[in-house]
Design a protein around this motif. Structure first.
Motif, PDB file in Angstrom:
ATOM      1  N   ILE A 135       0.864  -1.186   0.000  1.00  0.00           N
ATOM      2  CA  ILE A 135       0.000   0.000   0.000  1.00  0.00           C
ATOM      3  C   ILE A 135       0.890   1.222   0.000  1.00  0.00           C
ATOM      4  O   ILE A 135       1.655   1.453   0.943  1.00  0.00           O
ATOM      5  CB  ILE A 135      -0.933   0.004   1.218  1.00  0.00           C
ATOM      6  N   LYS A 136       0.798   2.001  -1.085  1.00  0.00           N
ATOM      7  CA  LYS A 136       1.608   3.207  -1.241  1.00  0.00           C
ATOM      8  C   LYS A 136       0.781   4.445  -0.943  1.00  0.00           C
ATOM      9  O   LYS A 136      -0.424   4.473  -1.178  1.00  0.00           O
ATOM     10  CB  LYS A 136       2.175   3.292  -2.661  1.00  0.00           C
ATOM     11  N   SER A 137       1.452   5.464  -0.465  1.00  0.00           N
ATOM     12  CA  SER A 137       0.770   6.731  -0.221  1.00  0.00           C
ATOM     13  C   SER A 137       0.635   7.499  -1.531  1.00  0.00           C
ATOM     14  O   SER A 137       1.592   7.617  -2.300  1.00  0.00           O
ATOM     15  CB  SER A 137       1.545   7.578   0.786  1.00  0.00           C
ATOM     16  N   SER A 138      -0.552   8.015  -1.769  1.00  0.00           N
ATOM     17  CA  SER A 138      -0.792   8.833  -2.962  1.00  0.00           C
ATOM     18  C   SER A 138      -0.614  10.319  -2.671  1.00  0.00           C
ATOM     19  O   SER A 138      -0.758  11.144  -3.572  1.00  0.00           O
ATOM     20  CB  SER A 138      -2.213   8.578  -3.481  1.00  0.00           C
ATOM     21  N   VAL A 139      -0.279  10.640  -1.420  1.00  0.00           N
ATOM     22  CA  VAL A 139      -0.172  12.050  -1.016  1.00  0.00           C
ATOM     23  C   VAL A 139       1.037  12.240  -0.110  1.00  0.00           C
ATOM     24  O   VAL A 139       1.656  11.279   0.350  1.00  0.00           O
ATOM     25  CB  VAL A 139      -1.445  12.524  -0.265  1.00  0.00           C
ATOM     26  N   ASN A 140       1.357  13.508   0.138  1.00  0.00           N
ATOM     27  CA  ASN A 140       2.365  13.856   1.136  1.00  0.00           C
ATOM     28  C   ASN A 140       1.705  14.076   2.490  1.00  0.00           C
ATOM     29  O   ASN A 140       0.591  14.597   2.578  1.00  0.00           O
ATOM     30  CB  ASN A 140       3.098  15.146   0.745  1.00  0.00           C
ATOM     31  N   VAL A 141       2.392  13.706   3.544  1.00  0.00           N
ATOM     32  CA  VAL A 141       1.960  13.992   4.907  1.00  0.00           C
ATOM     33  C   VAL A 141       3.154  14.552   5.664  1.00  0.00           C
ATOM     34  O   VAL A 141       4.194  13.876   5.734  1.00  0.00           O
ATOM     35  CB  VAL A 141       1.437  12.717   5.615  1.00  0.00           C
ATOM     36  N   PRO A 142       3.061  15.779   6.193  1.00  0.00           N
ATOM     37  CA  PRO A 142       1.952  16.719   6.063  1.00  0.00           C
ATOM     38  C   PRO A 142       1.755  17.149   4.608  1.00  0.00           C
ATOM     39  O   PRO A 142       2.700  17.137   3.815  1.00  0.00           O
ATOM     40  CB  PRO A 142       2.393  17.918   6.925  1.00  0.00           C
ATOM     41  N   PRO A 143       0.537  17.577   4.251  1.00  0.00           N
ATOM     42  CA  PRO A 143       0.293  17.991   2.864  1.00  0.00           C
ATOM     43  C   PRO A 143       0.857  19.370   2.549  1.00  0.00           C
ATOM     44  O   PRO A 143       0.973  19.726   1.375  1.00  0.00           O
ATOM     45  CB  PRO A 143      -1.240  17.999   2.775  1.00  0.00           C
ATOM     46  N   PHE A 144       1.239  20.125   3.553  1.00  0.00           N
ATOM     47  CA  PHE A 144       1.796  21.469   3.360  1.00  0.00           C
ATOM     48  C   PHE A 144       2.745  21.759   4.520  1.00  0.00           C
ATOM     49  O   PHE A 144       2.676  21.127   5.578  1.00  0.00           O
ATOM     50  CB  PHE A 144       0.684  22.532   3.315  1.00  0.00           C
ATOM     51  N   ALA A 145       3.638  22.692   4.318  1.00  0.00           N
ATOM     52  CA  ALA A 145       4.538  23.104   5.396  1.00  0.00           C
ATOM     53  C   ALA A 145       3.726  23.794   6.480  1.00  0.00           C
ATOM     54  O   ALA A 145       2.933  24.696   6.191  1.00  0.00           O
ATOM     55  CB  ALA A 145       5.614  24.045   4.858  1.00  0.00           C
TER      56      ALA A 145
ATOM     57  N   ALA B  68       6.283  19.808   4.008  1.00  0.00           N
ATOM     58  CA  ALA B  68       5.357  18.950   3.266  1.00  0.00           C
ATOM     59  C   ALA B  68       6.060  17.638   2.926  1.00  0.00           C
ATOM     60  O   ALA B  68       7.173  17.629   2.402  1.00  0.00           O
ATOM     61  CB  ALA B  68       4.890  19.651   2.001  1.00  0.00           C
ATOM     62  N   GLY B  69       5.420  16.517   3.273  1.00  0.00           N
ATOM     63  CA  GLY B  69       5.995  15.212   2.983  1.00  0.00           C
ATOM     64  C   GLY B  69       7.121  14.800   3.904  1.00  0.00           C
ATOM     65  O   GLY B  69       7.762  13.772   3.672  1.00  0.00           O
ATOM     66  N   GLU B  70       7.386  15.565   4.967  1.00  0.00           N
ATOM     67  CA  GLU B  70       8.486  15.220   5.864  1.00  0.00           C
ATOM     68  C   GLU B  70       8.229  13.902   6.593  1.00  0.00           C
ATOM     69  O   GLU B  70       9.162  13.162   6.908  1.00  0.00           O
ATOM     70  CB  GLU B  70       8.695  16.337   6.888  1.00  0.00           C
ATOM     71  N   ASP B  71       6.969  13.587   6.848  1.00  0.00           N
ATOM     72  CA  ASP B  71       6.622  12.320   7.494  1.00  0.00           C
ATOM     73  C   ASP B  71       6.436  11.232   6.440  1.00  0.00           C
ATOM     74  O   ASP B  71       7.125  10.212   6.450  1.00  0.00           O
ATOM     75  CB  ASP B  71       5.348  12.509   8.307  1.00  0.00           C
ATOM     76  N   ILE B  72       5.527  11.438   5.523  1.00  0.00           N
ATOM     77  CA  ILE B  72       5.219  10.451   4.490  1.00  0.00           C
ATOM     78  C   ILE B  72       5.321  11.123   3.130  1.00  0.00           C
ATOM     79  O   ILE B  72       4.673  12.145   2.885  1.00  0.00           O
ATOM     80  CB  ILE B  72       3.800   9.873   4.674  1.00  0.00           C
ATOM     81  N   HIS B  73       6.146  10.556   2.264  1.00  0.00           N
ATOM     82  CA  HIS B  73       6.261  11.070   0.896  1.00  0.00           C
ATOM     83  C   HIS B  73       5.267  10.356  -0.010  1.00  0.00           C
ATOM     84  O   HIS B  73       4.987   9.165   0.164  1.00  0.00           O
ATOM     85  CB  HIS B  73       7.680  10.832   0.344  1.00  0.00           C
ATOM     86  N   GLN B  74       4.759  11.077  -0.972  1.00  0.00           N
ATOM     87  CA  GLN B  74       3.950  10.443  -1.993  1.00  0.00           C
ATOM     88  C   GLN B  74       4.764   9.310  -2.631  1.00  0.00           C
ATOM     89  O   GLN B  74       5.907   9.506  -3.045  1.00  0.00           O
ATOM     90  CB  GLN B  74       3.548  11.460  -3.057  1.00  0.00           C
ATOM     91  N   GLY B  75       4.184   8.117  -2.681  1.00  0.00           N
ATOM     92  CA  GLY B  75       4.874   6.957  -3.231  1.00  0.00           C
ATOM     93  C   GLY B  75       5.519   6.060  -2.188  1.00  0.00           C
ATOM     94  O   GLY B  75       5.932   4.946  -2.509  1.00  0.00           O
ATOM     95  N   ASP B  76       5.621   6.519  -0.938  1.00  0.00           N
ATOM     96  CA  ASP B  76       6.169   5.664   0.111  1.00  0.00           C
ATOM     97  C   ASP B  76       5.288   4.430   0.323  1.00  0.00           C
ATOM     98  O   ASP B  76       4.051   4.523   0.308  1.00  0.00           O
ATOM     99  CB  ASP B  76       6.244   6.421   1.447  1.00  0.00           C
ATOM    100  N   ILE B  77       5.907   3.267   0.553  1.00  0.00           N
ATOM    101  CA  ILE B  77       5.161   2.059   0.912  1.00  0.00           C
ATOM    102  C   ILE B  77       4.920   2.083   2.418  1.00  0.00           C
ATOM    103  O   ILE B  77       5.855   2.013   3.209  1.00  0.00           O
ATOM    104  CB  ILE B  77       5.926   0.789   0.504  1.00  0.00           C
ATOM    105  N   LEU B  78       3.666   2.210   2.798  1.00  0.00           N
ATOM    106  CA  LEU B  78       3.318   2.278   4.222  1.00  0.00           C
ATOM    107  C   LEU B  78       3.084   0.886   4.805  1.00  0.00           C
ATOM    108  O   LEU B  78       3.390   0.631   5.966  1.00  0.00           O
ATOM    109  CB  LEU B  78       2.064   3.131   4.413  1.00  0.00           C
TER     110      LEU B  78
END
Length: 412
Positions: A36-46, A141-151
Motif C-alpha cells: 500500500i503506497k501513499s498517494s499524497v504527502n503527509v503533512p500535505p503542506f509546510a 510537506a511530505g516530511e513524514d510520508i512522501h507520496q509513493g512511500d510504501i506504508l
C-alpha cells in the motif's frame, strides 16, 4: 509416522486465500494482500510545529540580545486556515497552521518579546534577540510520508499504527487476505459442554473448544463451534459433509488415536479426504492428523488431551493459517536454557516454558515442571514454548529454540 519438519513442509504447500476490501476501522489483525503506497504527502503542506512567529531566517542572522531585530507583525494564521502569501516582516502563527509563502523558519513564542499590541490585543511589533536556522520549527510537506512511500507491505499484519497511517493519507479501505473460515468440533461421549450442569459419573468438561475459539479470536478469526459429538461415526459424517463445503479449516479434538472409538480417520476417508499424515514424531500430540478435501478444505484432528490440542493449534493449525494468509514461516527466538534438562525420548518436544532476562541481560528459558499433556495448570505459568529436537539428549545450559506461548503474545 513423519517428522515435524516434514509435517510443516506439507502444510506450507497450501495456497493463500483470495483477497477482499475492508474499511480501515475494521482492518485490525488482517493481513495486507498487497503493498500500500501513499498517494499524497503527509503533512500535505509546510506547517508550524510551534506557536510563535514565522520569519525569514536570513533576516535574523545578526540578531542578539545586544542588537535585537525588531519587526512589525504582518498577519496571523491558525490551524485550519488556508495558506497565506507572506507580506514581509514577521507573521504570527499557531501550531499546525500553514507557513505563509516566503517564510522559512518559526521562532517559538517564548523566545519573542512583544513590544507593541494592536487594539484587539494581537501583537503589532515584536523583537528577536537570537538567530535561527532555516526550517526551524517547520514541518515540511511530505516530511513524514512522501507520496509513493510504501506504508504497508504485502504480508504485513495490520495493527493500530498502520490504521493511523492509512487514515492520515485518506485511505478508506484496504485490500486484505480473507481470513479463513474455521469450524470446531469436539468428540467424546464423556464431554459436557454446559458449565452450569453438574458432571455425571465419567464426564469431563470440554475445555479444548473454548481455548481454540479464543486462539482463533486472537488472530481475528471468528471460529464456529459446531458441537460435541458422541462416539458416533454416522452422526459425525453427516455433520462434517456439510461443513466441508463452507469451511476453509475444520478442527476436531479427540478420536484420532488408535482406540476402538477413534473413528475419525475412517470417516474422513469415507468422505473423500486425502490424509496427508496421521501421527508425527512430537510430544505432546503425536496422534495429530492432517487431511485435505478436494475442494481445498483443510482438516486437523487434534488429540483430546488439553495440552496436545494446545500444541496442535500452535504448531500445526497456526502455521497453516499463516500460509493461507500469505505470511512467511514464523521464525523462533533463540535463548539460553536456564537449567539442564534430560530429554529421554526421541520425539521433538514442545515444552511449556518460562522466558526471562538473566542478570547479564541475556534471554533465558526454563522448562517448567508438569509437562504431562493432561495438565492445564502449568500452562498458566508459562509464557513460551521451548522446542527440543528429535534425538534423545541431555541438554545443558545451551542455546535452544523458543516460541511465544501464543502467536500474538509477547514473551516477556
Amino acid at each position: 509416522m513423519i517428522s515435524y519438519p516434514q509435517a510443516l513442509e506439507i502444510i506450507n504447500q497450501a495456497q493463500p486465500l483470495q483477497s477482499m476490501a475492508v474499511p480501515i476501522g475494521a482492518a485490525q489483525a488482517y493481513v495486507s494482500a498487497k503493498d500500500i503506497k501513499s498517494s499524497v504527502n503527509v503533512p500535505p503542506f509546510a506547517n508550524s510545529a510551534m506557536d510563535g512567529f514565522a520569519v525569514v531566517s536570513s533576516e535574523l542572522a545578526n540578531a542578539s540580545e545586544q542588537a535585537p531585530v525588531i519587526m512589525k507583525v504582518a498577519g496571523d494564521s491558525v490551524a485550519g486556515d488556508a495558506p497565506s502569501a507572506g507580506l514581509g516582516q514577521a507573521w504570527e502563527i499557531m501550531t499546525g497552521a500553514p507557513v505563509p509563502s516566503g517564510y522559512d523558519a518559526v521562532v517559538k513564542v517564548e523566545d519573542v518579546e512583544v513590544l507593541e499590541r494592536q487594539a484587539n490585543g494581537y501583537p503589532a511589533v515584536v523583537s528577536f534577540s537570537a538567530s535561527v536556522p532555516a526550517f526551524n520549527n517547520i514541518r515540511l510537506a511530505g516530511e513524514d510520508i512522501h507520496q509513493g512511500d510504501i506504508l504497508i507491505a504485502k504480508g504485513d499484519i495490520i495493527e493500530a499504527p498502520h490504521i493511523m497511517a492509512l487514515a492520515a493519507i485518506g485511505k478508506a479501505t484496504v485490500e486484505v487476505t480473507r481470513p479463513p473460515e474455521v469450524a470446531l468440533i469436539a468428540t467424546g461421549t464423556e464431554l459436557q459442554d454446559d458449565p452450569t450442569k453438574e458432571l455425571l459419573p465419567g464426564q469431563i468438561r470440554n475445555s479444548n473448544t473454548p481455548y481454540l475459539q479464543q486462539c482463533c479470536a486472537e488472530l481475528g478469526i471468528d471460529a464456529d463451534y459446531v458441537g460435541a459429538f458422541a462416539d458416533d461415526p454416522e452422526l459425525f459424517e453427516d455433520s462434517l459433509s456439510s461443513l466441508i463445503e463452507s469451511q476453509d479449516i475444520i478442527i476436531s479434538t479427540g478420536a484420532v488415536s488408535a482406540g476402538r472409538h477413534d473413528f475419525i480417520p475412517d470417516s474422513l476417508r469415507k468422505l473423500g479426504a486425502i490424509i496427508e499424515y496421521h501421527k508425527v514424531q512430537i510430544r505432546p500430540g503425536k496422534p495429530i492428523l492432517y487431511a485435505r478435501f478436494e475442494n481445498g478444505c483443510h482438516y486437523f484432528g487434534l488429540p483430546g488431551n488439553p495440552i496436545s490440542s494446545v500444541v496442535g493449534f500452535r504448531f500445526f493449525v497456526y502455521p497453516l493459517i499463516r500460509t493461507l494468509q500469505g505470511l512467511p514461516v514464523e521464525q523462533p527466538i533463540m535463548a539460553k536454557l536456564a537449567k539442564p534438562f534430560n530429554k529421554k525420548h526421541k520425539f521433538r518436544f514442545f515444552a511449556k516454558g518460562l522466558m526471562s532476562v538473566d542478570s547479564q541481560g541475556q534471554l533465558q528459558a526454563e522448562i517448567l515442571p508438569g509437562q504431562e499433556s493432561f495438565k492445564i495448570q502449568p500452562l498458566l505459568k508459562a509464557n513460551c514454548w521451548v522446542v527440543l529436537d528429535e534425538p534423545a539428549k541431555q541438554y545443558e545450559q545451551q542455546i535452544v529454540t523458543v516460541y511465544p506461548l501464543s502467536p500474538v503474545q509477547l514473551t516477556l
